[in-house]
Design a protein around this motif. Structure first.
Motif, PDB file in Angstrom:
ATOM      1  N   ARG A 201     -52.840   4.023 -28.893  1.00  8.66           N
ATOM      2  CA  ARG A 201     -51.947   4.692 -27.931  1.00  8.66           C
ATOM      3  C   ARG A 201     -52.617   4.818 -26.560  1.00  8.66           C
ATOM      4  NH1 ARG A 201     -48.204   5.108 -31.199  1.00  8.66           N
ATOM      5  NH2 ARG A 201     -47.843   6.462 -32.960  1.00  8.66           N
ATOM      6  N   MET A 202     -53.936   5.081 -26.553  1.00 10.89           N
ATOM      7  CA  MET A 202     -54.641   5.177 -25.273  1.00 10.89           C
ATOM      8  C   MET A 202     -54.636   3.828 -24.559  1.00 10.89           C
ATOM      9  SD  MET A 202     -57.838   7.698 -26.266  1.00 10.89           S
ATOM     10  CE  MET A 202     -58.835   7.010 -24.985  1.00 10.89           C
ATOM     11  N   ARG A 203     -54.938   2.759 -25.308  1.00 16.04           N
ATOM     12  CA  ARG A 203     -54.919   1.426 -24.697  1.00 16.04           C
ATOM     13  C   ARG A 203     -53.520   1.045 -24.241  1.00 16.04           C
ATOM     14  NH1 ARG A 203     -58.713  -1.778 -29.015  1.00 16.04           N
ATOM     15  NH2 ARG A 203     -60.670  -0.834 -28.368  1.00 16.04           N
ATOM     16  N   GLN A 204     -52.543   1.385 -25.053  1.00 16.66           N
ATOM     17  CA  GLN A 204     -51.163   1.061 -24.719  1.00 16.66           C
ATOM     18  C   GLN A 204     -50.738   1.780 -23.447  1.00 16.66           C
ATOM     19  OE1 GLN A 204     -48.259   2.419 -27.580  1.00 16.66           O
ATOM     20  NE2 GLN A 204     -46.899   0.710 -27.123  1.00 16.66           N
ATOM     21  N   SER A 205     -51.091   3.062 -23.331  1.00 15.29           N
ATOM     22  CA  SER A 205     -50.711   3.801 -22.131  1.00 15.29           C
ATOM     23  C   SER A 205     -51.432   3.241 -20.910  1.00 15.29           C
ATOM     24  CB  SER A 205     -51.021   5.286 -22.296  1.00 15.29           C
ATOM     25  OG  SER A 205     -52.415   5.502 -22.393  1.00 15.29           O
ATOM     26  N   LYS A 206     -52.684   2.793 -21.103  1.00 13.59           N
ATOM     27  CA  LYS A 206     -53.420   2.198 -19.996  1.00 13.59           C
ATOM     28  C   LYS A 206     -52.740   0.927 -19.520  1.00 13.59           C
ATOM     29  CE  LYS A 206     -57.972   2.938 -20.529  1.00 13.59           C
ATOM     30  NZ  LYS A 206     -59.373   2.638 -20.903  1.00 13.59           N
ATOM     31  N   VAL A 207     -52.358   0.068 -20.473  1.00 10.56           N
ATOM     32  CA  VAL A 207     -51.716  -1.206 -20.134  1.00 10.56           C
ATOM     33  C   VAL A 207     -50.329  -0.962 -19.562  1.00 10.56           C
ATOM     34  CG1 VAL A 207     -50.756  -3.312 -21.124  1.00 10.56           C
ATOM     35  CG2 VAL A 207     -53.050  -2.585 -21.740  1.00 10.56           C
ATOM     36  N   MET A 208     -49.557  -0.105 -20.208  1.00 11.90           N
ATOM     37  CA  MET A 208     -48.195   0.153 -19.730  1.00 11.90           C
ATOM     38  C   MET A 208     -48.213   0.820 -18.364  1.00 11.90           C
ATOM     39  SD  MET A 208     -46.223  -1.230 -21.660  1.00 11.90           S
ATOM     40  CE  MET A 208     -45.184  -1.320 -23.037  1.00 11.90           C
ATOM     41  N   GLY A 209     -49.184   1.691 -18.143  1.00 11.93           N
ATOM     42  CA  GLY A 209     -49.290   2.337 -16.839  1.00 11.93           C
ATOM     43  C   GLY A 209     -49.550   1.312 -15.757  1.00 11.93           C
ATOM     44  N   SER A 210     -50.445   0.369 -16.018  1.00 21.54           N
ATOM     45  CA  SER A 210     -50.745  -0.647 -15.019  1.00 21.54           C
ATOM     46  C   SER A 210     -49.559  -1.596 -14.852  1.00 21.54           C
ATOM     47  CB  SER A 210     -52.008  -1.421 -15.403  1.00 21.54           C
ATOM     48  OG  SER A 210     -51.817  -2.131 -16.601  1.00 21.54           O
ATOM     49  N   GLN A 211     -48.818  -1.845 -15.921  1.00 24.76           N
ATOM     50  CA  GLN A 211     -47.648  -2.706 -15.808  1.00 24.76           C
ATOM     51  C   GLN A 211     -46.570  -2.049 -14.955  1.00 24.76           C
ATOM     52  OE1 GLN A 211     -46.353  -3.770 -19.721  1.00 24.76           O
ATOM     53  NE2 GLN A 211     -47.805  -5.452 -19.893  1.00 24.76           N
ATOM     54  N   SER A 212     -46.378  -0.750 -15.101  1.00 23.66           N
ATOM     55  CA  SER A 212     -45.365  -0.088 -14.286  1.00 23.66           C
ATOM     56  C   SER A 212     -45.792  -0.111 -12.819  1.00 23.66           C
ATOM     57  CB  SER A 212     -45.129   1.337 -14.764  1.00 23.66           C
ATOM     58  OG  SER A 212     -46.297   2.123 -14.573  1.00 23.66           O
ATOM     59  N   HIS A 213     -47.094   0.022 -12.563  1.00 26.44           N
ATOM     60  CA  HIS A 213     -47.593  -0.054 -11.191  1.00 26.44           C
ATOM     61  C   HIS A 213     -47.354  -1.453 -10.624  1.00 26.44           C
ATOM     62  CE1 HIS A 213     -50.029   0.838  -7.724  1.00 26.44           C
ATOM     63  NE2 HIS A 213     -50.806  -0.204  -7.985  1.00 26.44           N
ATOM     64  N   LEU A 214     -47.597  -2.482 -11.437  1.00 31.38           N
ATOM     65  CA  LEU A 214     -47.350  -3.854 -10.994  1.00 31.38           C
ATOM     66  C   LEU A 214     -45.865  -4.083 -10.730  1.00 31.38           C
ATOM     67  CD1 LEU A 214     -49.694  -5.916 -13.338  1.00 31.38           C
ATOM     68  CD2 LEU A 214     -49.966  -5.519 -10.901  1.00 31.38           C
ATOM     69  N   ALA A 215     -45.024  -3.513 -11.567  1.00 31.08           N
ATOM     70  CA  ALA A 215     -43.584  -3.665 -11.368  1.00 31.08           C
ATOM     71  C   ALA A 215     -43.161  -3.043 -10.036  1.00 31.08           C
ATOM     72  CB  ALA A 215     -42.822  -3.025 -12.520  1.00 31.08           C
ATOM     73  N   GLU A 216     -43.720  -1.898  -9.703  1.00 27.09           N
ATOM     74  CA  GLU A 216     -43.393  -1.267  -8.419  1.00 27.09           C
ATOM     75  C   GLU A 216     -43.855  -2.147  -7.259  1.00 27.09           C
ATOM     76  OE1 GLU A 216     -45.231   2.550  -8.544  1.00 27.09           O
ATOM     77  OE2 GLU A 216     -43.859   3.325 -10.072  1.00 27.09           O
ATOM     78  N   GLU A 217     -45.054  -2.718  -7.366  1.00 29.87           N
ATOM     79  CA  GLU A 217     -45.552  -3.604  -6.308  1.00 29.87           C
ATOM     80  C   GLU A 217     -44.647  -4.824  -6.147  1.00 29.87           C
ATOM     81  OE1 GLU A 217     -49.590  -4.898  -6.535  1.00 29.87           O
ATOM     82  OE2 GLU A 217     -50.351  -2.863  -6.829  1.00 29.87           O
ATOM     83  N   ILE A 218     -44.220  -5.393  -7.260  1.00 34.16           N
ATOM     84  CA  ILE A 218     -43.343  -6.562  -7.208  1.00 34.16           C
ATOM     85  C   ILE A 218     -42.010  -6.206  -6.568  1.00 34.16           C
ATOM     86  CG2 ILE A 218     -42.032  -8.167  -8.657  1.00 34.16           C
ATOM     87  CD1 ILE A 218     -44.469  -8.195 -10.547  1.00 34.16           C
TER      88      ILE A 218
ATOM     89  N   GLN B 144     -57.382   7.820 -36.198  1.00 34.26           N
ATOM     90  CA  GLN B 144     -58.280   7.493 -35.093  1.00 34.26           C
ATOM     91  C   GLN B 144     -57.869   6.175 -34.431  1.00 34.26           C
ATOM     92  OE1 GLN B 144     -62.301   6.924 -36.344  1.00 34.26           O
ATOM     93  NE2 GLN B 144     -63.043   6.412 -34.303  1.00 34.26           N
ATOM     94  N   ARG B 145     -57.562   5.166 -35.230  1.00 29.83           N
ATOM     95  CA  ARG B 145     -57.160   3.880 -34.678  1.00 29.83           C
ATOM     96  C   ARG B 145     -55.831   3.982 -33.934  1.00 29.83           C
ATOM     97  NH1 ARG B 145     -60.982   0.472 -33.744  1.00 29.83           N
ATOM     98  NH2 ARG B 145     -60.676  -1.322 -35.051  1.00 29.83           N
ATOM     99  N   GLU B 146     -54.901   4.751 -34.453  1.00 34.14           N
ATOM    100  CA  GLU B 146     -53.617   4.926 -33.758  1.00 34.14           C
ATOM    101  C   GLU B 146     -53.829   5.614 -32.422  1.00 34.14           C
ATOM    102  OE1 GLU B 146     -50.939   6.975 -36.368  1.00 34.14           O
ATOM    103  OE2 GLU B 146     -50.566   5.193 -37.595  1.00 34.14           O
ATOM    104  N   LYS B 147     -54.734   6.580 -32.388  1.00 28.57           N
ATOM    105  CA  LYS B 147     -55.031   7.284 -31.141  1.00 28.57           C
ATOM    106  C   LYS B 147     -55.615   6.311 -30.117  1.00 28.57           C
ATOM    107  CE  LYS B 147     -57.562  11.322 -29.470  1.00 28.57           C
ATOM    108  NZ  LYS B 147     -58.507  12.378 -29.829  1.00 28.57           N
ATOM    109  N   GLU B 148     -56.567   5.474 -30.560  1.00 26.19           N
ATOM    110  CA  GLU B 148     -57.146   4.470 -29.665  1.00 26.19           C
ATOM    111  C   GLU B 148     -56.073   3.491 -29.193  1.00 26.19           C
ATOM    112  OE1 GLU B 148     -60.343   2.581 -31.720  1.00 26.19           O
ATOM    113  OE2 GLU B 148     -61.540   4.423 -31.839  1.00 26.19           O
TER     114      GLU B 148
END
Length: 118
Positions: A56-73, A50-54
């Motif tokens: 991974r969800m947080r990680q994908s949320k953060v990494m997704g926003s980081q990739s979006h920021l990288a595109e903006e930059i 359960q903790r690993e699933k949580e």
């Protein structure tokens, strides 16, 4: 004497039954402890999953926003580069013209501190 041997025999049998009950209790205790250990392991495995699933969800949320920021930059950087190239090309002609004018158009003059020798 027969009653004494019979009493001793009964005591030995009672001791044997008590020993058997103790052994059986030890076996039940061991079985319960193994079962409790297995249940605890299953519970910890479930919690870890359960903790690993949580995570991974947080990680994908953060990494997704980081990739979006990288595109903006990247887009912002490309825009600034285009602006700088435009400024360079506009100013380049006037700077080269002024530089060539200073180097090539020399007006000979006598220095103010020069004294003519008589």
């Amino acid at each position: 004497m027969a009653s004494q041997s019979q009493g001793i025999h009964q005591l030995l049998q009672a001791e044997k039954r008590a020993k058997d009950k103790v052994e059986e209790a030890k076996k039940r205790k061991g079985k319960r402890s193994r079962q409790a250990k297995e249940e605890a392991m299953a519970e910890t495995d479930q919690f870890r999953i359960q903790r690993e699933k949580e995570f991974r969800m947080r990680q994908s949320k953060v990494m997704g926003s980081q990739s979006h920021l990288a595109e903006e930059i990247e887009e912002h950087t490309a825009g600034k580069m285009q602006g700088l190239k435009g400024s360079y090309s506009m100013g380049m002609d006037s700077v080269i013209t002024r530089l060539l004018g200073m180097v090539c158009d020399i007006k000979p003059e006598i220095h103010v501190n020069y004294r003519a020798a008589n």
